[in-house]
Design an enzyme around this catalytic site. Structure first.
Site, PDB file in Angstrom:
ATOM      1  N   GLU A  28       0.655  -1.273   0.070  1.00 46.43           N
ATOM      2  CA  GLU A  28      -0.140   0.176   0.044  1.00 46.43           C
ATOM      3  C   GLU A  28       0.793   1.304  -0.005  1.00 46.43           C
ATOM      4  O   GLU A  28       1.971   1.234   0.677  1.00 46.43           O
ATOM      5  CB  GLU A  28      -0.900  -0.007   1.169  1.00 46.43           C
ATOM      6  CG  GLU A  28      -1.654   1.198   1.377  1.00 46.43           C
ATOM      7  CD  GLU A  28      -2.884   1.276   2.346  1.00 46.43           C
ATOM      8  OE1 GLU A  28      -2.880   0.327   3.337  1.00 46.43           O
ATOM      9  OE2 GLU A  28      -3.591   2.069   2.538  1.00 46.43           O
ATOM     10  N   ASN A 173     -12.159  -0.853  -0.568  1.00 42.87           N
ATOM     11  CA  ASN A 173     -11.455  -1.278   0.333  1.00 42.87           C
ATOM     12  C   ASN A 173     -12.421  -0.891   1.705  1.00 42.87           C
ATOM     13  O   ASN A 173     -12.566   0.323   1.894  1.00 42.87           O
ATOM     14  CB  ASN A 173     -10.207  -0.812   0.502  1.00 42.87           C
ATOM     15  CG  ASN A 173      -9.452  -1.088   1.792  1.00 42.87           C
ATOM     16  OD1 ASN A 173      -8.808  -2.226   1.943  1.00 42.87           O
ATOM     17  ND2 ASN A 173      -9.321  -0.003   2.884  1.00 42.87           N
ATOM     18  N   GLU A 174     -12.646  -1.911   2.693  1.00 44.09           N
ATOM     19  CA  GLU A 174     -13.264  -1.452   3.913  1.00 44.09           C
ATOM     20  C   GLU A 174     -14.152  -0.411   3.955  1.00 44.09           C
ATOM     21  O   GLU A 174     -14.211   0.418   4.800  1.00 44.09           O
ATOM     22  CB  GLU A 174     -11.968  -1.259   5.068  1.00 44.09           C
ATOM     23  CG  GLU A 174     -11.175  -2.497   5.196  1.00 44.09           C
ATOM     24  CD  GLU A 174      -9.968  -2.200   6.172  1.00 44.09           C
ATOM     25  OE1 GLU A 174     -10.195  -0.949   6.834  1.00 44.09           O
ATOM     26  OE2 GLU A 174      -9.605  -3.200   6.828  1.00 44.09           O
ATOM     27  N   GLU A 294      -6.495  -8.891   3.768  1.00 43.58           N
ATOM     28  CA  GLU A 294      -5.454  -8.430   4.739  1.00 43.58           C
ATOM     29  C   GLU A 294      -5.550  -9.344   6.039  1.00 43.58           C
ATOM     30  O   GLU A 294      -6.463  -9.511   6.627  1.00 43.58           O
ATOM     31  CB  GLU A 294      -6.239  -6.909   5.207  1.00 43.58           C
ATOM     32  CG  GLU A 294      -5.687  -5.900   4.190  1.00 43.58           C
ATOM     33  CD  GLU A 294      -6.045  -4.408   4.617  1.00 43.58           C
ATOM     34  OE1 GLU A 294      -5.837  -4.232   5.869  1.00 43.58           O
ATOM     35  OE2 GLU A 294      -6.617  -3.836   3.799  1.00 43.58           O
TER      36      GLU A 294
HETATM   37  O1  AHR Z   1      -3.190  -2.470   6.221  1.00 42.81           O
HETATM   38  C1  AHR Z   1      -3.234  -1.384   7.162  1.00 42.81           C
HETATM   39  C2  AHR Z   1      -4.631  -0.822   6.928  1.00 42.81           C
HETATM   40  O2  AHR Z   1      -5.395  -1.644   7.694  1.00 42.81           O
HETATM   41  C3  AHR Z   1      -5.129  -0.729   5.464  1.00 42.81           C
HETATM   42  O3  AHR Z   1      -4.884   0.447   4.916  1.00 42.81           O
HETATM   43  C4  AHR Z   1      -6.815  -0.964   5.773  1.00 42.81           C
HETATM   44  O4  AHR Z   1      -7.412  -1.460   4.762  1.00 42.81           O
HETATM   45  C5  AHR Z   1      -6.791  -1.481   7.217  1.00 42.81           C
HETATM   46  O5  AHR Z   1      -7.549  -0.889   7.908  1.00 42.81           O
END
Ligand code: AHR
Length: 511
Positions: A28, A173-174, A294
């Site tokens: 990331e 994402n999330e 993740e």
């Molecule tokens: O991996 C670190 C962070 O954790 C990521 O950016 C996010 O998707 C998660 O909350």
């Protein structure tokens, strides 16, 4: 008092072929993962692209198969267009997710060149926070369309005549997390995921694999209801639902920390149940697979100052978790659980690859080294070839407050049907030596051949808090387990208290 455990394995009892994409990691734009991690022009090991060769070598040694990019929370404010084309024309932006300055010196094409060098498959993500289906279709056209259109020709003009052919895409994402830039309700997200997936498949009908966002973690208030509503909306358009988990430790009780792994199994089974409930409502045979994109241990570098630094710095040190020996045990246990769910977990990404909660650490301008968690991951990727076997395990148990009674021994075995070779990984969660007795008769059947131990290793230290550091990079390293032996159809070994163990068995002629 010593502990005992027996395992019976048969080549006939197969859970599923192991999808090697379970050995993925994550890069990331966060802290020093990209800048000072995989990319550092001017570093003494940097190649002509600015890629650190020491990090590339460790990535290969780790056995990574797929890498998710470019985020993460960063994704939800990212304009992919900022990261392509001549570097001197790329805009410098504020990254709201990590309060950092993003130079965009590294972007899609740099990542694809790096991925090729690292010999990993790319797992890309489209921004469904600040953006939506329109940008997703353009981005996909830029990456995968052969040519003759605005965005595919733009890619060509940037020096990439051939399409990247990126197959796996995360839809946001999330999106359930209030911390996410432009977080959404399940209803809002489900519809955007549905329409984005639809147009992406129209742009590229070659069989994209698309993952919808599940909950950010099992503790979210909307957990399970989120997955149901999202999948109920986009079931026909997606292939995967994502899961995220970070294991915590308050440092006071190793048993509670080790028990976190059992929650992972519950989490996977619950999401399978929800996905299959959505299928049942439709009387559909389609099975949504799980992308555990993740996961890791993460609790030390979790203070506010670890998440954001003042003054909008470029590539500040963030989330720089220093992993110790007990963290490696939990990562090993999690890998066992992921592999034992190979029928539904098809991709997984240890978050992240380098510096940011990573198995690899670097000093900007200096060395790179392996964190403790590097070893169980590398072992699993090295031994995880073939079919995961359903083992019969007899083991004692221990009590935890948060997870109830859990087994001392966790194990997984993967057999390569081509060669008959077996990789066995075993975690002794007991605080005493464990006598392991494995019945391997069923692994050879009547073939007239026998298994031999090609290697047996253990990761153990009496000091649970010991870590690998730049000054002492080899404080925690695997050693040979000299007690392992095969006698007839039984493999026996002594497993040290609180230890991660591997056995590589190969097939040879019976003498
Ligand atoms: O991996 C670190 C962070 O954790 C990521 O950016 C996010 O998707 C998660 O909350």
């Amino acid at each position: 008092m010593s502990l005992k455990a027996t395992i019976t394995a048969s080549r006939d009892f197969v859970i599923a072929p192991l999808d090697r994409r379970i050995f993925g990691t994550f890069v990331e734009h966060l802290g020093r993962c990209v800048y000072g991690g995989i990319y550092e022009p001017g570093h003494k090991t940097a190649d002509e692209n600015g890629f650190r060769q020491d990090v590339l070598d460790l990535t290969k040694e780790l056995g990574v198969t797929i890498v998710r990019y470019p985020g993460g929370n960063f994704l939800s404010g990212y304009n992919w267009e900022d990261g392509v084309g001549p570097k001197d024309q790329r805009p410098v932006r504020l990254d709201l997710a990590w309060a950092s300055t993003e130079t965009n010196a590294f972007g899609t094409n740099e990542f694809m060149v790096w991925a090729k060098k690292a010999e990993v498959e790319p797992m890309f993500a489209v921004n469904l926070g600040t953006r939506g289906p329109d940008e997703a279709r353009h981005f996909l056209e830029y990456c995968n369309h052969p040519g003759g259109t605005h965005y595919s020709d733009l890619r060509k003009s940037h020096g990439f005549p051939e399409p990247h052919n990126i197959k796996f895409w995360c839809l946001g994402n999330e999106m359930d997390g209030p911390w996410q830039i432009c977080a959404k309700t399940a209803q809002e997200y489900g519809r955007i995921a549905q329409e984005t997936a639809k147009v992406m498949r129209w742009v590229d009908d070659s069989g994209l694999e698309l993952a919808a966002c599940g909950s950010s973690q099992r503790a979210m208030p909307t957990y399970a209801a989120w997955e149901y509503e999202v999948l109920d909306t986009c079931f026909d358009q997606v292939d995967f639902i994502s899961l995220h988990a970070y294991f915590r430790n308050d440092g006071s009780d190793i048993n509670e920390f080790l028990g976190e792994v059992d929650n992972l199994d519950v989490y996977i089974k619950e999401i399978v149940a929800v996905a299959d409930a959505v299928a049942a409502k439709r009387r559909s045979k389609k099975r949504i697979m799980l992308s555990f994109d993740e996961w890791n241990v993460w609790y030390k570098a979790h203070r506010p100052e670890d998440l954001k630094k003042p003054g909008w710095p470029e590539a500040p040190p963030l989330l720089e978790e220093i992993y110790n020996f007990e963290d490696a045990l939990v990562v090993g246990g999690a890998l066992i659980v992921l592999m034992n769910n190979a029928d539904r977990v098809k991709t997984a990404c240890l978050a992240q690859l380098v510096n940011v909660i990573g198995p690899i650490m670097t000093q900007t301008g200096g060395d790179a080294w392996r964190q403790t968690i590097f070893y169980p991951f590398a072992d699993a990727s090295r031994l995880g070839h073939g079919e995961v076997l359903r083992l019969k395990i007899d083991t004692t148990t221990f009590a935890t407050k948060a997870h109830g009674e859990v087994p001392h021994l966790l194990a997984t075995a993967i057999r390569d049907p081509e060669t008959g070779a077996v990789g066995l990984m075993v975690l002794n969660r007991g605080q005493a030596d464990m006598a392991l007795d494995l019945d391997i008769g069923g692994l050879v059947g009547d073939s007239g051949e026998s298994l031999t131990i090609a290697s047996a290793s253990e990761l153990h230290d009496r000091d649970l808090k010991k870590a690998n550091t730049q000054a002492e990079p080899n404080a925690i390293v695997p050693a040979t387990n000299v007690t392992a032996k095969i006698n007839g159809s039984r493999l026996t070994a002594t497993l040290k208290p609180l230890s991660w163990n591997t056995f590589s068995l190969t097939l040879g002629n019976r003498r």
